[in-house]
Design a protein around this motif. Sequence first.
Motif, PDB file in Angstrom:
ATOM      1  N   ILE A   1     -19.757  27.260  17.225  1.00  0.00           N
ATOM      2  CA  ILE A   1     -19.026  26.529  18.262  1.00  0.00           C
ATOM      3  C   ILE A   1     -19.991  25.732  19.135  1.00  0.00           C
ATOM      4  O   ILE A   1     -20.991  26.262  19.624  1.00  0.00           O
ATOM      5  CB  ILE A   1     -18.231  27.501  19.149  1.00  0.00           C
TER       6      ILE A   1
ATOM      7  N   GLN B   1     -16.211  24.623  15.102  1.00  0.00           N
ATOM      8  CA  GLN B   1     -15.364  24.187  16.209  1.00  0.00           C
ATOM      9  C   GLN B   1     -16.254  23.489  17.227  1.00  0.00           C
ATOM     10  O   GLN B   1     -17.291  24.028  17.630  1.00  0.00           O
ATOM     11  CB  GLN B   1     -14.675  25.388  16.878  1.00  0.00           C
TER      12      GLN B   1
ATOM     13  N   THR C   1     -10.389  26.820  19.597  1.00  0.00           N
ATOM     14  CA  THR C   1     -11.682  27.514  19.613  1.00  0.00           C
ATOM     15  C   THR C   1     -11.503  29.014  19.746  1.00  0.00           C
ATOM     16  O   THR C   1     -12.118  29.809  19.015  1.00  0.00           O
ATOM     17  CB  THR C   1     -12.552  26.986  20.761  1.00  0.00           C
TER      18      THR C   1
END
Length: 750
Positions: free
Chosen positions: A390, A453, A461
């Motif tokens: 992420i 993400q 997310t």
Amino acid sequence: MAGGLAMVAVVTAGGSAPVQAQAPTTKAQKKTTSAAARARADRIVAKMTREQKIALVHGLFPPMAAGKTANELIPSAGHIDGIPRLGVPLVRESDASLGVANQVEQRVGDVATALPSGLATAASFDPAIAQAGGAMIGAEARDKRFNVLLAGGVNLTRDPWNGRNFEYLGEDPLLAGTLGGAHIQGVQSNRIVSTIKHYVLNAQETGRNVLDARIGEAALRMSDLLAFQIAIEKGRPGSVMCAYNKINGDWACENRHLLTDVLKRDWGYAGWVMSDWGAVHSTAKAANAGLDQESGQELDKEVYFGAPLAEAVAKGEVSEARLNDMVARYLTGLIETGAYDTPVPTQAVTPDYAAHADVAQRAAEAGIVLLKNDGNLLPIARTAKRIVVIGGNADVGVLSGGGSSQVRSVGGAPVEIPLAYGGSASFARITYHASSPLNALRKALPGVEIEWQDGRNLNATLAAAKAADMAIVFATQWTTEADDVHDLRLPNQQDALIAAIAGVQSKTVAVMETGGPVLMPWIAKVPAIVQAWYPGQRGGEALAAILTGQVNPSGRLPITFPADASQPPRPRPVGLDRLSEVEAAAAANPAAAQGVTLQSFPVDYVEGADVGYRWYEKKGLKPLFPFGHGLSYTSFAYRNPVVTGGRTIRVTVDVANTGQREGSDVAQVYVARDGGGEPMRLAAFQRVALKPGETRRITLTAEPRILADYDTGLPGWRIAGGAYRVAVAHDAADRAMVSTTTVEAQTMKP
């Protein structure tokens, strides 16, 4: 001395002969070499006209110097024409410490190898890593036809928000000086000049052109000046670059005490002092104070060392002998380093970028610090079959710091964002190196599903994090020359994002790509934290190697991480409020704000010599992470210490790898006078690589000036005789193994 320079073979450019890095030069050899170089320089100067001498003591800034020379101007930092009749070479200067810089692509299409940030190199606690990095970038500089590299930044970290901390080597003078000297030695092994900079107390970027850094003589000698002194002794740079700011009332580039009394008299420095670009304010005062060369003349209000210097010499305001000395020092620096007699290629040579990338990756792997690893979450377990990565643009690359050190790395810039305002807007962009941690992780973990993400859609997310076996979130903080960060929080709501991810995924790893320390309000919820710094052009691969356990983390913090903003001596940049007022006025009414600038202001360094971890110990503060801290996937123990005194302190100790993986430890020795009430100081360190179950007995010898205080009455260093406490430690806060020994009273020259 512990942590001394190692003999290492360095990688050089494909078109150059391999260079063997040299062992440190003894004081006797240094005097002989410098004396011979100076004698030769004096003979050359004796053959010059005054006009020729003047021409060598001011240099062009190529982007603004069109038509001022018949020689080719390579878009770069600096240019000084030579004197072919006398064999004086043309000099081309390039930024900076992290690679051959090309900040906003002045040289279209020209790329170079980007080292990780200076703090990453410092975190290795390994002079061999610093030397190899310097040798690599020095080789590329030569191949690109540069013979002076504006590298060698050793300014101590006094404030965690300094925008330029990432370039430097941390808060401790012994660490910064030792690794700085090794880096310089590596650069100069290619027979080109490295500078050392910025002399001195350029410790913040806010108002750097007007601030007055205030500190006592003894405190300065024991901190920032000691870092420069050690680095100069070990690296022997051809040039010293003086800073923008004032020190105790005088501009750094016209401060006679620092340039002549300290640098040239006390330390016996034989090379030349060049100004920073735009840092000259006078002619006679600067020349008589010890400035030898005006750099980037177009950035000063006038060319002070051009016609005005010629006039000052004619009038006797600057003596002919001083002008001769200025030129001779310039030539001495070129001669001693080999740059004078080793012409750069007439055409650029393509470096061995693949081999050089390996140097950058090894530096990143050695400097990445594992800050926290609860439950041994890392390395990534083989049972993790679904991982989500992420944020932080980790799908395309890794962040780099901004300013004059910016390298346009091999592979290009997948993200590049221009700046609309700020002190660095004209020469910096937010730039990433094309080394994707996401892609590197996918390559390192075949068979594992790794989702991406970007973190912008919070719902998506969090859903991905909750569904995965592990979440790895990349956090970024861009810092740059010419601007300080306004606070120590992660920008753009990243703290809230990390906290939210950790709230739904107990196995969360935070990877920090930052220019220095940041606050971590979410730390209790996140079991694993990796400090990546700016990891350079192979940063993605290095991070994947660390996260997956292919490489055992071994970095140690070269800088204290505060628990909150109230802990450092100054909670935010001095002068920031006034600067904000000036910027706001300019934005509201540009016409009315013309000529309105930030006025001179003092910065009082109340901590004196107690920089960084010493301040925390002195004030009884518990940081978030102490200087020297760093975890491993194995464990280390110190056993059977023998501490001896005398003229200095020596510690012999067994370092044992008590775990199941091969790894490297950094043994650290801290000292203080017993009963003196002063904080302990890092006096020696050594990085030790050990196999599982291996024990090695090492001896660490304390740098005598760390045991001493500077006595302005001598003047010089004075070691008080008596009992000293000695800690063999894993970090600056570790006091589990403390002994006492007796040291003889003695004095040393400045």
